[in-house]
Design an enzyme around this catalytic site. Structure first.
Site, PDB file in Angstrom:
ATOM      1  N   ASN A   1       0.872  -1.175   0.000  1.00  0.00           N
ATOM      2  CA  ASN A   1       0.000   0.000   0.000  1.00  0.00           C
ATOM      3  C   ASN A   1       0.909   1.226   0.000  1.00  0.00           C
ATOM      4  OD1 ASN A   1      -1.844   2.022   0.443  1.00  0.00           O
ATOM      5  ND2 ASN A   1      -2.160   1.538   2.618  1.00  0.00           N
ATOM      6  N   TRP A   2       1.005   1.837  -1.154  1.00  0.00           N
ATOM      7  CA  TRP A   2       1.941   2.965  -1.262  1.00  0.00           C
ATOM      8  C   TRP A   2       1.425   4.231  -0.578  1.00  0.00           C
ATOM      9  CZ3 TRP A   2       4.070   3.136  -7.007  1.00  0.00           C
ATOM     10  CH2 TRP A   2       4.846   1.987  -7.234  1.00  0.00           C
ATOM     11  N   LYS A   3       0.150   4.241  -0.215  1.00  0.00           N
ATOM     12  CA  LYS A   3      -0.481   5.427   0.375  1.00  0.00           C
ATOM     13  C   LYS A   3      -0.290   6.632  -0.580  1.00  0.00           C
ATOM     14  CE  LYS A   3       0.584   3.513   4.858  1.00  0.00           C
ATOM     15  NZ  LYS A   3       0.225   3.577   6.253  1.00  0.00           N
TER      16      LYS A   3
ATOM     17  N   HIS B   1      -9.503   1.008   4.882  1.00  0.00           N
ATOM     18  CA  HIS B   1      -8.214   1.198   5.555  1.00  0.00           C
ATOM     19  C   HIS B   1      -8.426   2.126   6.757  1.00  0.00           C
ATOM     20  CE1 HIS B   1      -4.080   2.392   6.343  1.00  0.00           C
ATOM     21  NE2 HIS B   1      -3.703   1.322   5.653  1.00  0.00           N
TER      22      HIS B   1
ATOM     23  N   GLU C   1      -6.792   4.504   7.866  1.00  0.00           N
ATOM     24  CA  GLU C   1      -6.576   5.935   7.592  1.00  0.00           C
ATOM     25  C   GLU C   1      -7.813   6.548   6.945  1.00  0.00           C
ATOM     26  OE1 GLU C   1      -2.857   5.497   5.494  1.00  0.00           O
ATOM     27  OE2 GLU C   1      -1.893   4.939   7.381  1.00  0.00           O
TER      28      GLU C   1
ATOM     29  N   GLU D   1      -5.362  -5.279  10.464  1.00  0.00           N
ATOM     30  CA  GLU D   1      -4.398  -4.203  10.670  1.00  0.00           C
ATOM     31  C   GLU D   1      -4.683  -3.481  11.979  1.00  0.00           C
ATOM     32  OE1 GLU D   1      -2.413  -3.067   6.770  1.00  0.00           O
ATOM     33  OE2 GLU D   1      -4.048  -1.676   7.084  1.00  0.00           O
TER      34      GLU D   1
ATOM     35  N   GLY E   1       2.220   2.191  10.610  1.00  0.00           N
ATOM     36  CA  GLY E   1       3.120   3.329  10.440  1.00  0.00           C
ATOM     37  C   GLY E   1       3.806   3.776  11.724  1.00  0.00           C
TER      38      GLY E   1
ATOM     39  N   SER F   1       3.342  -2.220  10.242  1.00  0.00           N
ATOM     40  CA  SER F   1       4.797  -2.207  10.396  1.00  0.00           C
ATOM     41  C   SER F   1       5.461  -3.542  10.063  1.00  0.00           C
ATOM     42  CB  SER F   1       5.184  -1.738  11.803  1.00  0.00           C
ATOM     43  OG  SER F   1       4.712  -0.425  12.024  1.00  0.00           O
TER      44      SER F   1
ATOM     45  N   GLY G   1       4.859   1.266   4.608  1.00  0.00           N
ATOM     46  CA  GLY G   1       6.202   1.840   4.493  1.00  0.00           C
ATOM     47  C   GLY G   1       7.213   0.956   3.771  1.00  0.00           C
TER      48      GLY G   1
HETATM   49  C1  PEP Z   1      -0.762   0.004   5.775  1.00  0.00           C
HETATM   50  O1  PEP Z   1      -0.727   1.133   5.287  1.00  0.00           O
HETATM   51  O2  PEP Z   1      -1.713  -0.739   5.516  1.00  0.00           O
HETATM   52  C2  PEP Z   1       0.319  -0.409   6.667  1.00  0.00           C
HETATM   53  C3  PEP Z   1       0.270  -1.584   7.211  1.00  0.00           C
HETATM   54  O3  PEP Z   1       1.330   0.499   6.849  1.00  0.00           O
HETATM   55  P1  PEP Z   1       2.766   0.200   7.545  1.00  0.00           P
HETATM   56  O4  PEP Z   1       3.263  -1.089   6.975  1.00  0.00           O
HETATM   57  O5  PEP Z   1       3.600   1.361   7.170  1.00  0.00           O
HETATM   58  O6  PEP Z   1       2.517   0.086   9.009  1.00  0.00           O
END
Ligand code: PEP
Length: 257
Positions: free
Chosen positions: A13-15, A98, A100, A170, A176, A216, A238
């Site tokens: 997931n590049w966000k 998600h 976010e 998640e 993050g 993460s 990330g």
């Molecule tokens: C995500 O954006 O779904 C995610 C798991 O981010 P990160 O790996 O940066 O925690």
């Protein structure tokens, strides 16, 4: 993972990262590292990079996803992108719910449910994200929270549609933040999600359901997390922006079948 029943899936997931040019470089570097792996590989790129990503990954082992869509196919929703538009471009997957989106854009389980239905009716595969906050974990209500998210998000979705749904567990406190759930914590909730699918649908669907962990996940912890029985890969933020790290995670999921 239990790769006798399920093929693991690694999704990036590049966000809101990478210009079209950056996307091109990252994808070109990734392509040779993704050949003939025993896992499916998806990258969910920003809307602006979708077209280039689809063109660059034709005839490769990388599949392309979007990070969100609206639930209507068209209409007066300024700034939104519909699932019909994504499908027309050749997008295969879309992340829905998600944390976010839930946190910053007030997305509720009811909206998530509408989006999943709409994505499915447009032949898009969905990565449905669920997970608890730190406060909810500390109150010991993780299972209650995740059950409710699943029950509402999957409400009135027919069992046959589950073939086109992946669930990503998640925990919000791990996204993050650099704080990963331990492999036992992550597997416990993924196992609970599987038992919820059994309760809402059937054992067959529960056994087949791909349940990823996200939060993460990185090149150091991926192998331990993915080796857990009920974790079928990862949704990676990330670390999916760095080719070498993402490639290590792909290899961790790609043990011989
Ligand atoms: C995500 O954006 O779904 C995610 C798991 O981010 P990160 O790996 O940066 O925690």
């Amino acid at each position: 993972m239990n790769n006798t029943i399920r093929k693991p899936i690694i999704a990036g997931n590049w966000k809101m990262n990478n210009t079209i040019k950056d996307s091109e470089t990252l994808i070109n570097n990734l392509i040779p590292l993704t050949k003939n792996k025993n896992c499916d590989i998806i990258i969910c790129v920003p809307f602006t990079s979708l077209e280039r990503a689809i063109n660059l990954t034709k005839d490769t082992d990388i599949k392309i996803g979007a990070q969100n869509c609206h639930f209507e196919n068209s209409g007066a929703f300024t700034g939104e992108i519909s699932p019909t538009m994504l499908a027309e471009m050749g997008v295969e997957y879309v992340i829905i719910g998600h944390s976010e989106r839930r946190q910053y854009f007030a997305e509720t389980d009811t909206i998530v449910n509408k989006k999943i239905k709409s994505a499915i009716s447009n032949n898009l595969k969905t990565i449905l994200c669920v997970g608890e906050s730190l406060e909810e974990r500390e109150k010991n209500i993780t299972e209650k929270v995740v059950f409710k998210q699943l029950e509402l998000s999957l409400s009135n979705i027919e069992e046959k549609c589950l073939n086109n749904i992946i669930i990503a567990y998640e925990p919000i406190w791990a996204i993050g933040t650099g704080k990963t759930a331990t492999s036992t914590q992550a597997n416990d909730v993924c196992k609970f999600i599987r038992s919820t699918i059994l309760k809402l649908y059937s054992k067959e669907s529960a056994d087949k359901m791909i349940i990823q962990y996200g939060g993460s996940m990185n090149s150091t912890n991926a192998s331990e997390l993915i080796s857990e029985k009920d974790i079928d890969g990862g949704l990676i933020g990330g670390a999916s922006l760095k080719v070498s790290d993402f490639s290590i995670i792909i290899n961790a999921a790609s043990t011989p079948m």
